[in-house]
Design a protein around this motif. Structure first.
Motif, mmCIF file in Angstrom:
data_model
loop_
_atom_site.group_PDB
_atom_site.id
_atom_site.type_symbol
_atom_site.label_atom_id
_atom_site.label_comp_id
_atom_site.label_asym_id
_atom_site.label_seq_id
_atom_site.Cartn_x
_atom_site.Cartn_y
_atom_site.Cartn_z
ATOM 1 N N SER A 83 -21.224 -65.356 -58.214
ATOM 2 C CA SER A 83 -21.144 -66.811 -57.979
ATOM 3 C C SER A 83 -21.467 -67.048 -56.801
ATOM 4 O O SER A 83 -21.848 -68.288 -56.428
ATOM 5 N N MET A 84 -21.042 -66.269 -55.723
ATOM 6 C CA MET A 84 -21.333 -66.654 -54.446
ATOM 7 C C MET A 84 -22.737 -65.974 -54.043
ATOM 8 O O MET A 84 -23.132 -66.138 -52.716
ATOM 9 N N ASN A 85 -23.576 -65.283 -54.811
ATOM 10 C CA ASN A 85 -24.671 -64.773 -54.276
ATOM 11 C C ASN A 85 -25.988 -65.627 -53.872
ATOM 12 O O ASN A 85 -26.182 -66.546 -54.868
ATOM 13 N N ASN A 86 -26.252 -65.196 -52.824
ATOM 14 C CA ASN A 86 -27.506 -66.127 -52.223
ATOM 15 C C ASN A 86 -28.786 -65.187 -52.720
ATOM 16 O O ASN A 86 -29.141 -64.479 -51.659
ATOM 17 N N VAL A 137 -29.129 -50.709 -43.157
ATOM 18 C CA VAL A 137 -28.301 -51.628 -43.862
ATOM 19 C C VAL A 137 -27.264 -52.040 -42.824
ATOM 20 O O VAL A 137 -26.196 -51.841 -42.568
ATOM 21 N N SER A 138 -27.670 -53.211 -42.222
ATOM 22 C CA SER A 138 -27.195 -53.791 -40.779
ATOM 23 C C SER A 138 -26.646 -55.072 -41.569
ATOM 24 O O SER A 138 -26.961 -56.035 -41.241
ATOM 25 N N THR A 139 -25.456 -54.930 -41.971
ATOM 26 C CA THR A 139 -24.804 -56.055 -42.992
ATOM 27 C C THR A 139 -24.567 -57.394 -42.070
ATOM 28 O O THR A 139 -24.705 -58.475 -42.272
ATOM 29 N N PHE A 140 -24.033 -57.105 -40.895
ATOM 30 C CA PHE A 140 -23.542 -58.021 -39.995
ATOM 31 C C PHE A 140 -24.375 -57.775 -38.442
ATOM 32 O O PHE A 140 -23.832 -58.689 -37.533
ATOM 33 N N ASN A 141 -25.241 -57.201 -38.565
ATOM 34 C CA ASN A 141 -26.132 -56.938 -37.451
ATOM 35 C C ASN A 141 -25.469 -56.370 -36.145
ATOM 36 O O ASN A 141 -25.816 -56.616 -34.902
ATOM 37 N N PHE A 142 -24.094 -55.902 -36.407
ATOM 38 C CA PHE A 142 -23.637 -55.231 -35.146
ATOM 39 C C PHE A 142 -24.201 -53.880 -35.198
ATOM 40 O O PHE A 142 -23.868 -53.187 -34.138
ATOM 41 N N LYS A 161 -24.148 -54.257 -53.102
ATOM 42 C CA LYS A 161 -22.880 -54.890 -53.138
ATOM 43 C C LYS A 161 -22.319 -55.453 -51.867
ATOM 44 O O LYS A 161 -21.859 -56.423 -51.735
ATOM 45 N N LEU A 162 -22.783 -54.937 -50.631
ATOM 46 C CA LEU A 162 -22.258 -55.061 -49.324
ATOM 47 C C LEU A 162 -23.018 -56.456 -49.127
ATOM 48 O O LEU A 162 -22.668 -57.598 -48.521
ATOM 49 N N TYR A 163 -24.293 -56.783 -49.267
ATOM 50 C CA TYR A 163 -25.274 -57.920 -49.423
ATOM 51 C C TYR A 163 -24.319 -59.151 -50.065
ATOM 52 O O TYR A 163 -24.306 -60.205 -49.650
ATOM 53 N N LYS A 164 -24.163 -58.557 -51.350
ATOM 54 C CA LYS A 164 -23.549 -59.690 -52.116
ATOM 55 C C LYS A 164 -21.980 -60.390 -51.684
ATOM 56 O O LYS A 164 -21.576 -61.289 -52.105
#
Length: 615
Positions: A19-22, A213-218, A250-253
């Motif tokens: 439901s939160m998936n973009n 896979v840089s989920t938050f770009n750190f 999963k991390l993306y979602k």
């Protein structure tokens, strides 16, 4: 943090996460943009420019209409909604006969990509290429009205935005299919995937491993400058951080869920607060209760005072969001990670990470806060401003930031030090006493020199020391001194604050400060000025100066025929006899002295003496 974020996926369930998936990877933040909409009429394979509209950007309209998407690195968004500035509209020589701009190159590249999927958009591309000077001039004129504002450029085709237009159905479908392509593409044409690797997230063997896979770009393995000695082979990034496609998805979602419900502000800093449950086999109701502290139908419910279990108190102030007290009253079935970060466009910088904070540690903070705030010295002190007394509570904003400000133009940037002290408080770890005292004295000294609110900062310094000592973050030796028979009022005060006054020398310097303020009060009353203040050397005090000041204060009191403090002077002398002032460092001497000046009214014995504390 990433592993803890991943672990929450199963606890929330697939339906809630979806439901939160973009699904298109669009910007999902409430950024402050003004949207410039270029209307285009497309009929009979001919496109023509229409009127310009200007709208205020909001998240809901972006997800539904604008389709603004940030593209990492050299990649481009598949949708014709881009940031536009005066600089990006400036023409540059392209080495040919024509001139172009960053804006024209970017919008042409996006529309060219669109045409490969839907040839019916070719007239839109031709229009932007043929009429780019008209479009650019219109944008320049619009932006020049408020050049510092942020603008987005987007298009409407026959009255429909990108997100609504049938022309973009195939492009949207392709965007979903390529949503994760950045995780295994080093460039648009270079695909890199590992084979038969163990996923670093789920620890399972996987036929395919992705390395970007840089989920938050750190973690940015594609950048040119890697902080690794000897360099970094980008083509082998999957050896360093292999992630299987299932975990990457999963991390993306989970990212939008974390950003919406676990994202807070603390004294002007952004941070994520992520729970980790010791065992998911524990009572499910406890887990549900804790998760519901974060995830509510109304996000406003997690603001200060609205989630305090009826006690309406907080460790932070203003509009800072805070749920620490609620967590302090939950059971130790989970610990928490606080990740402080700074985000600027595509850059995600981790400022500090605090891992393994248990509810019992939150509870100890509030217990210590109650103890320190109960000290009588912080209540109803005459002569100081109301906001320094009635609201003199221990808060990070009011006390810690007073000495370690964040991005202050006047005082400097002490963000790193502020975070280290916050770590010591939340983790109940130790921090150097002399470093804290040095900073307290420097701030008080500056206020004293400028004849500003030095008494307020002195009390704040005392409260900070008390809090850190009581919490166990400053380890001070237990008092070791020879007992001296003092006036009961002084004895009671030193007993209450025994953790701060560990030596007879500290008590003596403090009482000399009290006596000095009595003298300054008399001078102010008699002469409307305080000339003796100049002898205090801008509060840069040491044993030698104190030794000189003490008899000078007594002499001045005698000259004014106002030495009503014989008993106090006797007590000071009794303390000085028992111990050398050399046991104190210069910062301690300066602090105890100015603290005595600040609290002189509370320790006044002679009721006939009148005079104001001139701060």
């Amino acid at each position: 943090m990433i592993h803890k974020m991943y672990a929450l996926y199963d606890l929330f369930g697939v339906d809630f996460v979806e439901s939160m998936n973009n699904q298109y990877g669009l910007v999902n933040d409430d950024e402050e943009h003004i949207v410039i909409v270029q209307n285009i009429e497309l009929k009979n394979n001919i496109a023509s420019l229409g009127r310009i509209e200007m709208l205020q950007y909001n998240k809901q309209m972006n997800l539904r209409n604008f389709f603004y998407k940030k593209a990492p690195g050299q990649r481009k968004s598949p949708f014709p909604t881009i940031v536009v500035t005066l600089d990006s509209l400036s023409h540059e020589s392209n080495g040919k006969n024509e001139f172009e701009s960053k804006f024209s190159r970017k919008i042409s590249a996006i529309l060219s990509g669109n045409c490969k999927i839907n040839k019916e958009l070719k007239p839109i591309l031709n229009l932007h290429q043929n009429e780019i000077s008209i479009i650019s001039d219109t944008l320049k004129e619009t932006i020049s009205i408020k050049p510092k504002d942020k603008y987005l450029y987007t298009i409407k085709i026959n009255g429909f935005y990108t997100g609504e237009s049938e022309y973009y159905n195939g492009i949207k479908k392709n965007s979903i299919e390529n949503l994760y392509s950045g995780y295994y593409h080093l460039s648009e044409s270079k695909e890199i995937q590992g084979k038969d690797f163990t996923c670093s997230i789920c620890r399972s063997n996987s036929k395919t491993a992705w390395g970007y896979v840089s989920t938050f770009n750190f973690y940015t393995s594609k950048t040119d400058h890697q902080p690794i000695a000897g360099g970094f082979m980008k083509e082998r990034a999957h050896y360093n951080y292999p992630v299987c496609p299932e975990c990457a998805e999963k991390l993306y979602k989970m990212k939008p869920l974390i950003e919406n419900y676990f994202n807070y502000r603390f004294c002007g800093l952004n941070y994520f607060l992520i729970p980790e449950f010791i065992s998911v086999s524990l009572n499910k109701n406890y887990i549900k209760d804790i998760l519901e502290l974060f995830v509510t139908d109304n996000r406003e419910e997690t603001k200060i005072g609205k989630l305090s279990l009826g006690k309406n108190r907080s460790i932070v102030e203003d509009d800072t969001e805070d749920i620490f007290e609620s967590l302090s009253e939950s059971k130790n079935i989970a610990n928490y990670t606080m990740l402080f970060y700074q985000q600027n466009n595509q850059e995600f910088k981790i400022l500090s990470t605090l891992e393994g904070i248990f509810p019992s540690q939150f509870e100890k903070i509030f217990t210590t806060k109650d103890i320190v705030e109960s000290y009588e010295v912080f209540h109803k002190l005459k002569g100081l401003k109301k906001d320094a007394i009635d609201n003199h509570k221990f808060t990070f904003n009011g006390i810690v930031k007073a000495f370690f400000p964040i991005n202050s133009k006047m005082e400097g940037d002490f963000t790193k030090a502020f975070l280290e002290i916050s770590r010591a408080i939340f983790m109940q770890s130790t921090i150097e006493y002399n470093y804290i005292l040095d900073r307290i004295v420097k701030v008080i000294r500056k206020q004293f020199i400028n004849e500003q609110y030095w008494s307020i900062y002195t009390l704040k310094g005392l409260m900070l020391l008390h809090f850190l000592i009581e919490l166990g973050s400053i380890n001070k030796e237990k008092p070791k001194f020879k007992e001296v028979n003092l006036n009961k009022k002084y004895c009671d005060f030193f007993t209450e604050h025994s953790s701060v006054f560990g030596t007879n020398s500290a008590k003596a310097v403090f009482l000399i400060g009290v006596l000095c303020q009595f003298l300054l009060n008399i001078q102010q009353r008699e002469r409307s000025c305080t000339p003796f203040r100049k002898k205090l050397n801008s509060l840069k005090l040491n044993p030698e100066l104190i030794t000189k000041l003490y008899p000078q204060i007594i002499e001045k009191l005698e000259q004014y025929d106002s030495n009503y403090y014989k008993e106090l002077e006797t007590d000071i002398s009794s303390l000085l006899i028992t111990e050398s002032l050399d046991v104190l460092n210069n910062n301690e001497i300066s602090f105890y002295f100015v603290l005595g000046m600040t609290l002189s009214k509370k320790l006044k014995i002679d009721k006939n003496e009148k005079g104001d504390n001139n701060d």
